[in-house]
Design a protein around this motif. Structure first.
Motif, PDB file in Angstrom:
ATOM      1  N   SER A 456       0.828  -1.209   0.000  1.00  0.00           N
ATOM      2  CA  SER A 456       0.000   0.000   0.000  1.00  0.00           C
ATOM      3  C   SER A 456       0.863   1.260   0.000  1.00  0.00           C
ATOM      4  N   GLN A 457       2.135   1.111   0.435  1.00  0.00           N
ATOM      5  CA  GLN A 457       3.033   2.266   0.441  1.00  0.00           C
ATOM      6  C   GLN A 457       3.377   2.729  -0.965  1.00  0.00           C
ATOM      7  N   PHE A 458       3.136   1.877  -1.954  1.00  0.00           N
ATOM      8  CA  PHE A 458       3.505   2.214  -3.323  1.00  0.00           C
ATOM      9  C   PHE A 458       2.345   2.792  -4.130  1.00  0.00           C
ATOM     10  N   GLU A 459       1.223   3.002  -3.490  1.00  0.00           N
ATOM     11  CA  GLU A 459       0.090   3.581  -4.200  1.00  0.00           C
ATOM     12  C   GLU A 459       0.396   5.027  -4.577  1.00  0.00           C
ATOM     13  N   ALA A 460      -0.165   5.454  -5.701  1.00  0.00           N
ATOM     14  CA  ALA A 460       0.058   6.820  -6.159  1.00  0.00           C
ATOM     15  C   ALA A 460      -0.483   7.816  -5.135  1.00  0.00           C
ATOM     16  N   PRO A 461       0.259   8.897  -4.853  1.00  0.00           N
ATOM     17  CA  PRO A 461      -0.215   9.898  -3.896  1.00  0.00           C
ATOM     18  C   PRO A 461      -1.559  10.502  -4.276  1.00  0.00           C
ATOM     19  N   ASN A 462      -1.803  10.640  -5.562  1.00  0.00           N
ATOM     20  CA  ASN A 462      -3.107  11.106  -6.030  1.00  0.00           C
ATOM     21  C   ASN A 462      -3.325  10.616  -7.448  1.00  0.00           C
ATOM     22  N   GLU A 463      -4.508  10.817  -7.958  1.00  0.00           N
ATOM     23  CA  GLU A 463      -4.884  10.242  -9.261  1.00  0.00           C
ATOM     24  C   GLU A 463      -4.177  10.898 -10.430  1.00  0.00           C
ATOM     25  N   ASP A 517      16.436  -9.589 -15.279  1.00  0.00           N
ATOM     26  CA  ASP A 517      15.146  -9.150 -15.815  1.00  0.00           C
ATOM     27  C   ASP A 517      15.094  -9.517 -17.298  1.00  0.00           C
ATOM     28  N   GLN A 518      13.939  -9.984 -17.739  1.00  0.00           N
ATOM     29  CA  GLN A 518      13.777 -10.382 -19.141  1.00  0.00           C
ATOM     30  C   GLN A 518      13.676  -9.189 -20.071  1.00  0.00           C
ATOM     31  N   GLN A 519      13.445  -8.006 -19.506  1.00  0.00           N
ATOM     32  CA  GLN A 519      13.409  -6.804 -20.322  1.00  0.00           C
ATOM     33  C   GLN A 519      14.161  -5.688 -19.620  1.00  0.00           C
ATOM     34  N   ASP A 520      14.462  -4.667 -20.371  1.00  0.00           N
ATOM     35  CA  ASP A 520      15.199  -3.528 -19.835  1.00  0.00           C
ATOM     36  C   ASP A 520      14.418  -2.900 -18.680  1.00  0.00           C
ATOM     37  N   PRO A 521      15.030  -2.765 -17.487  1.00  0.00           N
ATOM     38  CA  PRO A 521      14.307  -2.186 -16.353  1.00  0.00           C
ATOM     39  C   PRO A 521      13.797  -0.773 -16.599  1.00  0.00           C
ATOM     40  N   SER A 522      14.438  -0.054 -17.520  1.00  0.00           N
ATOM     41  CA  SER A 522      14.002   1.312 -17.783  1.00  0.00           C
ATOM     42  C   SER A 522      12.731   1.369 -18.625  1.00  0.00           C
ATOM     43  N   ARG A 523      12.265   0.190 -19.075  1.00  0.00           N
ATOM     44  CA  ARG A 523      11.012   0.133 -19.838  1.00  0.00           C
ATOM     45  C   ARG A 523       9.904  -0.442 -18.962  1.00  0.00           C
ATOM     46  N   PHE A 524       8.746   0.185 -18.985  1.00  0.00           N
ATOM     47  CA  PHE A 524       7.613  -0.334 -18.232  1.00  0.00           C
ATOM     48  C   PHE A 524       6.330   0.035 -18.952  1.00  0.00           C
ATOM     49  N   ASP A 525       5.314  -0.784 -18.705  1.00  0.00           N
ATOM     50  CA  ASP A 525       4.015  -0.605 -19.341  1.00  0.00           C
ATOM     51  C   ASP A 525       3.226   0.447 -18.586  1.00  0.00           C
ATOM     52  N   GLN A 526       2.653   1.378 -19.310  1.00  0.00           N
ATOM     53  CA  GLN A 526       1.890   2.441 -18.656  1.00  0.00           C
ATOM     54  C   GLN A 526       0.651   1.925 -17.941  1.00  0.00           C
ATOM     55  N   LYS A 527       0.268   0.673 -18.174  1.00  0.00           N
ATOM     56  CA  LYS A 527      -0.872   0.122 -17.431  1.00  0.00           C
ATOM     57  C   LYS A 527      -0.573   0.070 -15.934  1.00  0.00           C
ATOM     58  N   ASN A 528       0.722   0.163 -15.594  1.00  0.00           N
ATOM     59  CA  ASN A 528       1.067   0.144 -14.185  1.00  0.00           C
ATOM     60  C   ASN A 528       0.536   1.350 -13.444  1.00  0.00           C
ATOM     61  N   ASN A 529       0.174   2.384 -14.185  1.00  0.00           N
ATOM     62  CA  ASN A 529      -0.464   3.511 -13.530  1.00  0.00           C
ATOM     63  C   ASN A 529      -1.807   3.106 -12.944  1.00  0.00           C
ATOM     64  N   GLU A 530      -2.308   1.954 -13.361  1.00  0.00           N
ATOM     65  CA  GLU A 530      -3.567   1.451 -12.819  1.00  0.00           C
ATOM     66  C   GLU A 530      -3.311   0.540 -11.618  1.00  0.00           C
ATOM     67  N   LYS A 531      -2.085   0.591 -11.087  1.00  0.00           N
ATOM     68  CA  LYS A 531      -1.713  -0.127  -9.870  1.00  0.00           C
ATOM     69  C   LYS A 531      -1.713  -1.647 -10.049  1.00  0.00           C
ATOM     70  N   CYS A 532      -1.423  -2.117 -11.259  1.00  0.00           N
ATOM     71  CA  CYS A 532      -1.319  -3.562 -11.497  1.00  0.00           C
ATOM     72  C   CYS A 532       0.140  -3.967 -11.270  1.00  0.00           C
ATOM     73  N   PHE A 533       0.536  -4.034 -10.033  1.00  0.00           N
ATOM     74  CA  PHE A 533       1.934  -4.275  -9.715  1.00  0.00           C
ATOM     75  C   PHE A 533       2.196  -5.746  -9.468  1.00  0.00           C
ATOM     76  N   GLY A 534       3.209  -6.280 -10.205  1.00  0.00           N
ATOM     77  CA  GLY A 534       3.688  -7.614  -9.938  1.00  0.00           C
ATOM     78  C   GLY A 534       5.018  -7.537  -9.224  1.00  0.00           C
ATOM     79  N   PRO A 535       5.710  -8.688  -9.018  1.00  0.00           N
ATOM     80  CA  PRO A 535       7.005  -8.680  -8.337  1.00  0.00           C
ATOM     81  C   PRO A 535       8.021  -7.742  -8.979  1.00  0.00           C
TER      82      PRO A 535
END
Length: 556
Positions: A456-463, A517-535
């Motif tokens: 829960s500490q990793f939730e976005a501070p606001n929308e 990591d199977q992909q470059d750590p500097s790349r991430f899917d913007q869907k993560n803004n929807e709080k779909c966090f995996g390991p």
């Protein structure tokens, strides 16, 4: 429990009677009914005097326990200690016979055998204190590498000596007291090599001789002392220097230190005068306490103290240190200035006429408020202090002694071990990448990462926030580093990450890790803004590679 209000000039017998009159015996059976008086802010010490029944109930100090702080200050509640005592005043816990609670520490030091302590010390040299009776009892500290010579000076010459404790004693004591107090966020590097670690510490062992006196001085560390044998008399008085960067040591015959100590003191207390406690460098009254075997004393940085050995014996002191806010903010600011300017203005070396360099610096200084404001509004302080610095992983001893390093902590859980495996690699894992260290680090497999803090500490501070890369981070494939000296190793899917490293001369990172990591750590899917966090995402949020930021239009 009551605050003491000692007089500055008082005989030992009178002071002891006053202490007994002021103290209240306290039973840990009725901890909820605890009452104490903190109304006199100038009184330096809070005293707990246990009766015989309560002393028998005191817990044994276990240096490897996560509850070490609770044990140390028992029966005083930890939450009250951290709120009303820590970094503010001293705390003395005494009783009719506290020796049973120190039996484990005495055993770890081979029943306080001086030869064992000097042979196993963490320090390269032993310090022998030679008192100059003709110079106001000032101390000449003599460093001796030969433990036999030091021991002879101690036994035959009646000289007090001190050294650091053996590693198997020092490391768990420092680690667990840092964690218990939250000092430096509980961070600790047992090797003592990290320049960016928020918390540090060491353990000193003092072997006092009859009537040896350490004259008035104060330290810059937070100190936890336990008397293991013998008796010491302490005089305490509050100082005027808040959070000192250096100690004040007029008891040493070393005039070369006076200027540097005065410079630091005057940053906080401009009227400070070098010397013994007075109205120019101290406040309140002098309070006296006597430490018998098993008694403990906490006293904060900047508190004046005067110590006399009444009966020869051994005492142990844990000194805790931590990074201040000015240091960590300035380190991050230097990183920002050295990397953000498109014309490299801040990286430019000083050159030109006297007027030109002043004009150039003034122009750069005028840009600072906007640089700081933009960074603060877009990213904020959490980028400088990512979760791994605020919630460091479980401490692992650097000691090679099998009995000590493999000691099972009764507070350790399967979750602790799981976190350790996921973050640092499982010793039983036979994969190519985890068999050996890479760039001096164990590989973190992001697909198996177990986050040690509440997600829960990793939730976005606001929308309006969006997931971003930490602007203080540097990410590269491991092969980019190793190919120049080890062209045969490919290191597939391995990346090295460094965060906030340009603020010190050696460019030592506040966070550094190697990940698989199977992909470059500097790349991430913007869907993560929807709080779909995996390991994977949790790993990078915890270590500070990913952070939340405000879009430019919103932050402005």
């Amino acid at each position: 429990i009551q605050m003491g209000h000692g007089e500055e000039v008082m005989s030992t017998s009178t002071q002891c009677r006053e202490n007994k009159r002021r103290r209240k015996c306290y039973s840990p059976k009725v901890q909820d009914d605890l009452s104490y008086d903190l109304s006199n802010e100038n009184s330096p010490v809070l005293i707990i005097d246990l009766n015989r029944e309560d002393t028998d109930l005191s817990p044994v100090l276990d240096m490897r326990s996560k509850s070490l702080l609770d044990q140390w200050i028992h029966p005083f509640p930890k939450e009250i200690f951290l709120r009303d005592v820590f970094r503010q005043r001293a705390l003395h816990v005494t009783g009719s016979d506290n020796r049973p609670r120190i039996k484990n520490l005495v055993m770890e030091l081979e029943d306080l055998d001086p030869q064992f302590i000097l042979n196993e010390t963490s320090s390269e040299n032993t310090f022998v204190w030679l008192t100059d009776k003709g110079e106001g009892n000032k101390i000449n500290s003599l460093e001796i590498a030969d433990s036999q010579q030091a021991l002879l000076l101690h036994k035959i010459g009646n000289n007090a000596i001190y050294c650091r404790a053996p590693p198997h004693v020092e490391q768990p004591l420092v680690a667990n007291l840092l964690a218990g107090t939250g000092y430096g966020c509980g961070q600790y590097d047992p090797r003592g090599e990290s320049a960016t670690m928020l918390g540090r510490g060491e353990v000193e062992i003092f072997m006092g001789t009859n009537d040896h006196t350490t004259q008035w001085h104060y330290d810059f560390q937070e100190n936890f002392t336990v008397q293991l044998s013998g008796v010491k008399r302490w005089k305490l008085r509050k100082g005027t220097v808040a959070y000192p960067l250096r100690g004040c040591t007029p008891h040493y015959a070393s005039p070369e230190t006076v200027e540097s100590q005065l410079k630091d003191a005057h940053l906080s207390s401009p009227r400070f005068q070098f010397g013994t406690p007075s109205s120019q460098n101290a406040i309140g009254d002098v309070e006296e306490v006597v430490l018998n075997a098993g008694d403990v004393l906490y006293f904060p940085a900047g508190m004046w103290h005067h110590v006399t050995t009444v009966e020869p014996g051994v005492s142990l002191n844990v000194s805790l240190m931590a990074t201040n806010y000015a240091t960590i903010a300035c380190q991050a600011l230097q990183h920002i200035l050295l990397s953000s300017s498109s014309d490299c203005a801040w990286r430019e070396t000083i050159s030109g006429s006297s007027d030109e360099v002043v004009t150039k610096l003034q122009q750069l200084l005028m840009t600072l408020p906007k640089t700081i404001s933009d960074f603060s509004q877009t990213y904020g302080a959490a980028v400088i202090l990512p979760p791994i610095l605020r919630h460091p992983p479980k401490f692992t001893s650097e000691n090679n002694d099998e009995d000590s390093s493999n000691h099972h902590d009764e507070n350790s859980t399967e979750e602790d071990e799981g976190i350790k495996e996921a973050m640092y690699g499982d010793d039983d894992d036979n994969s190519d990448n985890n068999d050996n260290e890479v760039l001096g680090l164990s590989v973190v497999d992001v697909s198996k990462f177990i986050c040690p803090v509440e997600t829960s500490q990793f939730e976005a501070p606001n929308e309006k926030c969006q997931l971003s890369l930490n602007p203080l981070a540097w990410v590269r494939p491991v092969r980019n580093v190793t190919s120049f000296y080890d062209c045969r190793a490919e290191y597939p899917n391995l990346y090295v990450i460094n965060i906030n490293y340009a603020g010190n001369e050696m460019q030592e990172s506040s966070v550094r890790l190697v990940v698989q990591d199977q992909q470059d750590p500097s790349r991430f899917d913007q869907k993560n803004n929807e709080k779909c966090f995996g390991p994977r995402e949790l790993c990078y949020l915890y270590h500070g590679l990913y952070c939340w930021s405000m879009p430019d239009d919103v932050s402005k």
